[in-house]
Write a protein that holds these residues in place. Sequence first.
Motif, mmCIF file in Angstrom:
data_model
loop_
_atom_site.group_PDB
_atom_site.id
_atom_site.type_symbol
_atom_site.label_atom_id
_atom_site.label_comp_id
_atom_site.label_asym_id
_atom_site.label_seq_id
_atom_site.Cartn_x
_atom_site.Cartn_y
_atom_site.Cartn_z
ATOM 1 N N LEU A 151 0.879 -1.173 0.000
ATOM 2 C CA LEU A 151 0.000 0.000 0.000
ATOM 3 C C LEU A 151 0.917 1.223 0.000
ATOM 4 N N TRP A 152 1.209 1.753 -1.176
ATOM 5 C CA TRP A 152 2.290 2.716 -1.331
ATOM 6 C C TRP A 152 2.077 4.005 -0.552
ATOM 7 N N GLY A 153 0.868 4.527 -0.559
ATOM 8 C CA GLY A 153 0.623 5.768 0.170
ATOM 9 C C GLY A 153 0.905 5.615 1.652
ATOM 10 N N LEU A 154 0.326 4.594 2.250
ATOM 11 C CA LEU A 154 0.522 4.329 3.672
ATOM 12 C C LEU A 154 1.980 4.008 3.968
ATOM 13 N N ALA A 155 2.609 3.219 3.098
ATOM 14 C CA ALA A 155 3.998 2.812 3.309
ATOM 15 C C ALA A 155 4.936 4.016 3.342
ATOM 16 N N LEU A 156 4.742 4.969 2.445
ATOM 17 C CA LEU A 156 5.635 6.129 2.375
ATOM 18 C C LEU A 156 5.463 7.044 3.586
ATOM 19 N N VAL A 157 4.218 7.237 4.020
ATOM 20 C CA VAL A 157 3.985 8.065 5.205
ATOM 21 C C VAL A 157 4.587 7.411 6.447
ATOM 22 N N MET A 158 4.384 6.109 6.579
ATOM 23 C CA MET A 158 4.942 5.395 7.726
ATOM 24 C C MET A 158 6.466 5.334 7.660
ATOM 25 N N ALA A 159 7.000 5.307 6.443
ATOM 26 C CA ALA A 159 8.453 5.276 6.286
ATOM 27 C C ALA A 159 9.096 6.535 6.862
ATOM 28 N N VAL A 160 8.466 7.693 6.628
ATOM 29 C CA VAL A 160 8.985 8.946 7.178
ATOM 30 C C VAL A 160 8.954 8.904 8.702
ATOM 31 N N SER A 161 7.859 8.414 9.263
ATOM 32 C CA SER A 161 7.727 8.327 10.720
ATOM 33 C C SER A 161 8.747 7.352 11.305
ATOM 34 N N ASN A 162 8.903 6.193 10.664
ATOM 35 C CA ASN A 162 9.836 5.188 11.147
ATOM 36 C C ASN A 162 11.271 5.702 11.088
ATOM 37 N N ALA A 163 11.625 6.365 9.990
ATOM 38 C CA ALA A 163 12.983 6.887 9.834
ATOM 39 C C ALA A 163 13.279 7.960 10.876
ATOM 40 N N THR A 164 12.300 8.800 11.164
ATOM 41 C CA THR A 164 12.488 9.845 12.180
ATOM 42 C C THR A 164 12.742 9.223 13.551
ATOM 43 N N GLY A 165 11.946 8.220 13.901
ATOM 44 C CA GLY A 165 12.156 7.530 15.162
ATOM 45 C C GLY A 165 13.495 6.809 15.208
ATOM 46 N N SER A 166 13.914 6.256 14.079
ATOM 47 C CA SER A 166 15.179 5.520 14.018
ATOM 48 C C SER A 166 16.380 6.428 14.266
ATOM 49 N N VAL A 167 16.348 7.621 13.705
ATOM 50 C CA VAL A 167 17.442 8.577 13.926
ATOM 51 C C VAL A 167 17.537 8.917 15.411
ATOM 52 N N LEU A 168 16.389 9.138 16.044
ATOM 53 C CA LEU A 168 16.372 9.441 17.475
ATOM 54 C C LEU A 168 16.903 8.265 18.283
ATOM 55 N N GLY A 169 16.454 7.041 17.956
ATOM 56 C CA GLY A 169 16.889 5.867 18.696
ATOM 57 C C GLY A 169 18.378 5.605 18.559
ATOM 58 N N ALA A 170 18.905 5.747 17.349
ATOM 59 C CA ALA A 170 20.333 5.513 17.121
ATOM 60 C C ALA A 170 21.181 6.536 17.866
ATOM 61 N N ALA A 171 20.742 7.794 17.845
ATOM 62 C CA ALA A 171 21.478 8.833 18.567
ATOM 63 C C ALA A 171 21.450 8.573 20.072
ATOM 64 N N LEU A 172 20.307 8.146 20.582
ATOM 65 C CA LEU A 172 20.165 7.847 22.008
ATOM 66 C C LEU A 172 21.075 6.695 22.419
ATOM 67 N N ALA A 173 21.091 5.633 21.607
ATOM 68 C CA ALA A 173 21.938 4.480 21.914
ATOM 69 C C ALA A 173 23.414 4.852 21.901
ATOM 70 N N SER A 174 23.820 5.645 20.907
ATOM 71 C CA SER A 174 25.223 6.055 20.805
ATOM 72 C C SER A 174 25.641 6.903 21.991
ATOM 73 N N ASN A 175 24.727 7.762 22.452
ATOM 74 C CA ASN A 175 25.057 8.664 23.560
ATOM 75 C C ASN A 175 25.028 7.959 24.913
ATOM 76 N N ARG A 176 24.091 7.024 25.090
ATOM 77 C CA ARG A 176 23.914 6.383 26.401
ATOM 78 C C ARG A 176 24.840 5.187 26.606
ATOM 79 N N GLY A 177 25.311 4.560 25.541
ATOM 80 C CA GLY A 177 26.293 3.493 25.675
ATOM 81 C C GLY A 177 25.713 2.093 25.804
ATOM 82 N N SER A 178 26.609 1.110 25.966
ATOM 83 C CA SER A 178 26.247 -0.300 25.917
ATOM 84 C C SER A 178 25.403 -0.761 27.098
ATOM 85 N N VAL A 179 25.592 -0.163 28.278
ATOM 86 C CA VAL A 179 24.793 -0.563 29.440
ATOM 87 C C VAL A 179 23.318 -0.256 29.189
ATOM 88 N N PHE A 180 23.038 0.911 28.642
ATOM 89 C CA PHE A 180 21.663 1.295 28.316
ATOM 90 C C PHE A 180 21.089 0.369 27.250
#
Length: 268
Positions: free
Chosen positions: A215-244
């Motif tokens: 479902l291309w319309g839904l997929a593209l909108v969700m892709a933007v949301s997922n990518a935004t969350g992924s950038v936040l999660g990756a930055a958080l993991a890098s900053n907080r370290g392996s224990v987190f």
Amino acid sequence: MFTALGWPGFAELSLAGLIFLCCAAFLAGAVDAIVGGGGLIQLPAMLLLVPGGELIYSLGTNKLAAVAGTAAAARTYAKRTPVPWRSALPMAAVAFLGALGGAMFAASLPQTVLTGVVLVALVAVGIYTWRKPDLGSVAAPRFGSARQTQVMVAGGAVIGFYDGIAGPGTGSFLVFLLVGLVGFAFVGASATAKVVNVATNLGALLFFIAAGKILWGLALVMAVSNATGSVLGAALASNRGSVFVRKVFLAVVVALVASLGWKLASGI
């Protein structure tokens, strides 16, 4: 607000449903970027809210959104955390082929048996990680360069095939393989896992695109949301370290076990 949007590619989804799925995709992207397991959030939300159609449309749409998220997370990690490209790229290439093959043969495999096997594996992974509090706190390579690549490639092929069958927790299995067997620290494992996860998602996605099950319309909108969350999660993991990351990993494994256990008990 609860009436269908009527837009092509959105499966007659309401505006409220679309907003909910975007929120689910954002949260899934953040969790998946840290330690995998985002599919535990995103796919069930789609199965709950996308009206009508076949299950395979939700699987295909979920994969496109997941590709955007894992690619964004991989890019963010690469800027902050060293990635062993000489072993990560061969692992990703084989995982890509494994995922493509898994997607092609998904319909012929007994899902209940697969769910049971994965459930047992996740319980073992969770117990092993919990009983070893220092696991993955620092890098402790167990193999030489050539042997490490061989182990990673073999693991990538198996986990890639599993991901192609739309199995939950692919990212978590990749992280555990790299931490528990290869000897990576959790942050480095998460970074490498995202590179490989991009490949597995792409491999499965090729099948769904060729089959016309997105479902291309839904997929593209969700892709933007997922990518935004992924950038936040990756930055958080890098900053907080392996224990987190270890703590999030254990929480996700427990959630996956509960979800799969309920699914198996319900006969779904």
